[in-house]
Design an enzyme around this catalytic site. Structure first.
Site, mmCIF file in Angstrom:
data_model
loop_
_atom_site.group_PDB
_atom_site.id
_atom_site.type_symbol
_atom_site.label_atom_id
_atom_site.label_comp_id
_atom_site.label_asym_id
_atom_site.label_seq_id
_atom_site.Cartn_x
_atom_site.Cartn_y
_atom_site.Cartn_z
ATOM 1 N N ARG A 84 -13.528 -46.436 46.349
ATOM 2 C CA ARG A 84 -12.628 -47.274 45.544
ATOM 3 C C ARG A 84 -11.858 -46.424 44.522
ATOM 4 O O ARG A 84 -10.680 -46.660 44.262
ATOM 5 C CB ARG A 84 -13.428 -48.374 44.850
ATOM 6 C CG ARG A 84 -13.916 -49.421 45.854
ATOM 7 C CD ARG A 84 -14.559 -50.592 45.166
ATOM 8 N NE ARG A 84 -13.698 -51.176 44.169
ATOM 9 C CZ ARG A 84 -14.141 -51.868 43.118
ATOM 10 N NH1 ARG A 84 -15.419 -52.070 42.947
ATOM 11 N NH2 ARG A 84 -13.292 -52.368 42.251
ATOM 12 N N GLN A 115 -9.963 -57.713 33.743
ATOM 13 C CA GLN A 115 -11.261 -57.610 34.415
ATOM 14 C C GLN A 115 -11.238 -56.432 35.387
ATOM 15 O O GLN A 115 -12.235 -56.127 36.015
ATOM 16 C CB GLN A 115 -11.535 -58.892 35.202
ATOM 17 C CG GLN A 115 -11.611 -60.140 34.338
ATOM 18 C CD GLN A 115 -11.524 -61.396 35.195
ATOM 19 O OE1 GLN A 115 -12.512 -61.886 35.706
ATOM 20 N NE2 GLN A 115 -10.319 -61.913 35.357
ATOM 21 N N ASP A 118 -9.474 -50.604 37.451
ATOM 22 C CA ASP A 118 -8.464 -49.567 37.688
ATOM 23 C C ASP A 118 -7.716 -49.275 36.380
ATOM 24 O O ASP A 118 -7.937 -49.930 35.354
ATOM 25 C CB ASP A 118 -7.510 -49.980 38.830
ATOM 26 C CG ASP A 118 -6.663 -51.211 38.488
ATOM 27 O OD1 ASP A 118 -6.085 -51.261 37.375
ATOM 28 O OD2 ASP A 118 -6.557 -52.130 39.325
ATOM 29 N N HIS A 133 -14.694 -55.265 32.278
ATOM 30 C CA HIS A 133 -15.658 -54.898 33.320
ATOM 31 C C HIS A 133 -15.756 -53.390 33.514
ATOM 32 O O HIS A 133 -16.158 -52.928 34.583
ATOM 33 C CB HIS A 133 -15.301 -55.594 34.642
ATOM 34 C CG HIS A 133 -15.510 -57.078 34.601
ATOM 35 N ND1 HIS A 133 -14.981 -57.948 35.534
ATOM 36 C CD2 HIS A 133 -16.201 -57.856 33.731
ATOM 37 C CE1 HIS A 133 -15.335 -59.193 35.231
ATOM 38 N NE2 HIS A 133 -16.068 -59.155 34.140
ATOM 39 N N CYS A 144 -29.276 -42.142 30.149
ATOM 40 C CA CYS A 144 -28.976 -41.920 28.721
ATOM 41 C C CYS A 144 -27.530 -42.283 28.360
ATOM 42 O O CYS A 144 -27.135 -42.146 27.206
ATOM 43 C CB CYS A 144 -29.275 -40.485 28.327
ATOM 44 S SG CYS A 144 -28.063 -39.274 28.914
ATOM 45 N N CYS A 169 -26.698 -36.005 35.527
ATOM 46 C CA CYS A 169 -26.241 -35.976 34.129
ATOM 47 C C CYS A 169 -26.452 -34.575 33.567
ATOM 48 O O CYS A 169 -27.538 -34.007 33.711
ATOM 49 C CB CYS A 169 -27.051 -37.002 33.325
ATOM 50 S SG CYS A 169 -26.766 -36.915 31.551
ATOM 51 N N CYS A 172 -29.372 -35.030 30.674
ATOM 52 C CA CYS A 172 -30.792 -35.329 30.946
ATOM 53 C C CYS A 172 -31.172 -35.191 32.417
ATOM 54 O O CYS A 172 -32.345 -35.329 32.758
ATOM 55 C CB CYS A 172 -31.142 -36.727 30.437
ATOM 56 S SG CYS A 172 -30.565 -38.050 31.519
ATOM 57 N N ASN A 235 -0.547 -67.223 39.892
ATOM 58 C CA ASN A 235 -1.429 -67.024 41.045
ATOM 59 C C ASN A 235 -0.792 -67.737 42.242
ATOM 60 O O ASN A 235 -0.320 -68.866 42.096
ATOM 61 C CB ASN A 235 -2.819 -67.638 40.750
ATOM 62 C CG ASN A 235 -3.908 -67.096 41.676
ATOM 63 O OD1 ASN A 235 -3.726 -67.027 42.887
ATOM 64 N ND2 ASN A 235 -5.029 -66.719 41.100
ATOM 65 N N PRO A 236 -0.774 -67.121 43.412
ATOM 66 C CA PRO A 236 -0.197 -67.827 44.570
ATOM 67 C C PRO A 236 -1.101 -68.928 45.113
ATOM 68 O O PRO A 236 -0.653 -69.777 45.882
ATOM 69 C CB PRO A 236 -0.014 -66.719 45.615
ATOM 70 C CG PRO A 236 -0.821 -65.569 45.161
ATOM 71 C CD PRO A 236 -1.140 -65.738 43.712
HETATM 72 P P1 OAD Z 1 -10.888 -62.359 42.815
HETATM 73 O O1 OAD Z 1 -10.835 -61.593 44.087
HETATM 74 O O2 OAD Z 1 -12.041 -63.263 42.604
HETATM 75 O O3 OAD Z 1 -9.552 -63.205 42.654
HETATM 76 C C1 OAD Z 1 -8.291 -62.628 42.866
HETATM 77 C C2 OAD Z 1 -7.232 -63.678 42.629
HETATM 78 O O4 OAD Z 1 -5.973 -63.043 42.726
HETATM 79 C C3 OAD Z 1 -7.235 -64.845 43.609
HETATM 80 O O5 OAD Z 1 -7.198 -66.063 42.900
HETATM 81 C C4 OAD Z 1 -5.954 -64.631 44.411
HETATM 82 O O6 OAD Z 1 -5.341 -65.869 44.824
HETATM 83 C C5 OAD Z 1 -5.095 -63.923 43.392
HETATM 84 N N1 OAD Z 1 -4.013 -63.111 43.962
HETATM 85 C C6 OAD Z 1 -3.954 -62.482 45.155
HETATM 86 N N2 OAD Z 1 -2.805 -61.820 45.302
HETATM 87 C C7 OAD Z 1 -2.099 -62.020 44.169
HETATM 88 C C8 OAD Z 1 -0.813 -61.609 43.713
HETATM 89 N N3 OAD Z 1 -0.027 -60.816 44.445
HETATM 90 N N4 OAD Z 1 -0.416 -62.034 42.491
HETATM 91 C C9 OAD Z 1 -1.197 -62.821 41.730
HETATM 92 N N5 OAD Z 1 -2.413 -63.240 42.118
HETATM 93 C C10 OAD Z 1 -2.863 -62.856 43.312
HETATM 94 O O7 OAD Z 1 -10.766 -61.282 41.633
HETATM 95 P P2 OAD Z 1 -11.138 -61.460 40.081
HETATM 96 O O8 OAD Z 1 -10.853 -62.823 39.616
HETATM 97 O O9 OAD Z 1 -10.501 -60.329 39.383
HETATM 98 O O10 OAD Z 1 -16.090 -57.620 38.887
HETATM 99 O O11 OAD Z 1 -12.701 -61.236 40.127
HETATM 100 C C11 OAD Z 1 -13.446 -61.176 38.931
HETATM 101 C C12 OAD Z 1 -14.502 -60.106 39.021
HETATM 102 O O12 OAD Z 1 -15.303 -60.305 40.198
HETATM 103 C C13 OAD Z 1 -13.964 -58.702 39.182
HETATM 104 O O13 OAD Z 1 -13.627 -58.094 37.947
HETATM 105 C C14 OAD Z 1 -15.103 -57.966 39.838
HETATM 106 C C15 OAD Z 1 -15.597 -59.027 40.806
HETATM 107 O O14 OAD Z 1 -16.956 -58.949 41.137
HETATM 108 C C16 OAD Z 1 -16.324 -56.299 38.636
HETATM 109 O O15 OAD Z 1 -15.723 -55.404 39.181
HETATM 110 C C17 OAD Z 1 -17.386 -56.037 37.648
#
Ligand code: OAD
Length: 274
Positions: A84, A115, A118, A133, A144, A169, A172, A235-236
């Site tokens: 990733r 969240q 990147d 996140h 540590c 690390c 440690c 959001n789409p």
């Molecule tokens: P999700 O994968 O749950 O949701 C992504 C959202 O983006 C969906 O509602 C899609 O419809 C929307 N989407 C897709 N393409 C898009 C575009 N071009 N423009 C706008 N929206 C679009 O991702 P998150 O909500 O970010 O945790 O997920 C939350 C957390 O769950 C993440 O931060 C991650 C994951 O486990 C960690 O990495 C700790």
């Protein structure tokens, strides 16, 4: 004449930008742009929960995204996150990231809370982003917490990663872990407190590209709504936030956010105001 053949790619229709949103953005003393994986989708970074393409549709979160998973198989987990990290290093900010960065330059009360792990907001020109996140480029010792600096991009990594031993690390000797928040872990306290404080200050709360299913982050738009913010969703697809948002702009961030920016830039200024 026969009907035209179906177009291979439908052009998403751009939702109209409501004038009251532009007014509120111009006047608000607090603007939060709260982003999720969808804002990076148009940069080629996979989201999590979309069917077929989402990471959690293709990979098992229980084997990759918990502290217990790392302790059970550190090589599997480290190799997956290295894949990733490579994907993010190879990606570039898209029109959505750039529009957010320009909006933040135009309206200095903008704070980006993400969240995402990147750094595409930063590379688009938002220097101080609140990362709820963590960040993939901020690895640290599992024992540590001593920070680890990657020497460079991961080399020769296949799709989905391969087993790679995490580095040790240099303080440690314990294994270094990815710098992201896993399921079952707390969010970084300073980032969470900052985001929560902003959510209670009213103004405009713009959520972009999140399914709003992961807590506690998903509380933020709800808190903002309770504290009088105008909650706007980009959001789409439908999400649970449809019930909370005052305005839903249905479409991809890379189209909707530049349109929003343009509407803000075109707003006529009242006489006597700069
Ligand atoms: P999700 O994968 O749950 O949701 C992504 C959202 O983006 C969906 O509602 C899609 O419809 C929307 N989407 C897709 N393409 C898009 C575009 N071009 N423009 C706008 N929206 C679009 O991702 P998150 O909500 O970010 O945790 O997920 C939350 C957390 O769950 C993440 O931060 C991650 C994951 O486990 C960690 O990495 C700790």
């Amino acid at each position: 004449m026969s009907a035209l053949p179906p177009q291979p790619f439908a052009t998403p229709e751009l939702p109209a930008i409501p004038a009251r949103l532009v007014e509120r953005l111009a006047d608000a003393g607090n603007i939060v742009v709260f982003t999720g994986a969808g804002v990076s989708a148009e940069s080629g970074i996979a989201t999590f929960r979309q069917p077929v393409t989402g990471l959690w549709s293709r990979y098992n979160a229980a084997m990759l995204a918990t502290p217990a998973a790392f302790d059970a198989d550190p090589g599997l987990v480290w190799g997956w996150y290295e894949w990733r990290r490579a994907a993010i290093l190879a990606a570039a900010p898209n029109a959505g990231h750039r529009a957010i960065a320009t909006l933040a330059r135009l309206l200095p009360r903008v704070t980006v809370v993400t969240q995402n792990v990147d750094d595409l907001h930063e590379r688009a020109g938002n220097p101080s982003v609140v990362h709820l996140h963590g960040r993939l480029d901020a690895a640290r010792c599992r024992r540590c917490a001593h920070p680890f600096t990657h020497a460079g991009p991961p080399l020769d990594i296949p799709e989905g990663g391969d087993r790679r031993d995490p580095p040790a690390c240099d303080r440690c000797g314990a294994p270094v872990r990815p710098g992201v928040v896993w399921f079952g872990e707390s969010l970084p306290g300073d980032a969470w407190e900052h985001a929560m404080a902003l959510a209670t200050q009213g103004g405009v709360f713009l959520t972009v590209g999140t399914s709003a299913l992961v807590y506690p982050a998903a509380e933020l738009p709800q808190v903002a709504a309770r504290h009088g913010a105008l909650v706007v969703q980009v959001n789409p697809e439908p999400t649970p936030l449809d019930a909370v948002a005052d305005i839903s702009l249905q479409g991809p961030a890379g189209l909707v956010l530049p349109a929003l920016l343009e509407a803000v830039q075109r707003r006529p200024r009242p006489a006597g105001r700069r």
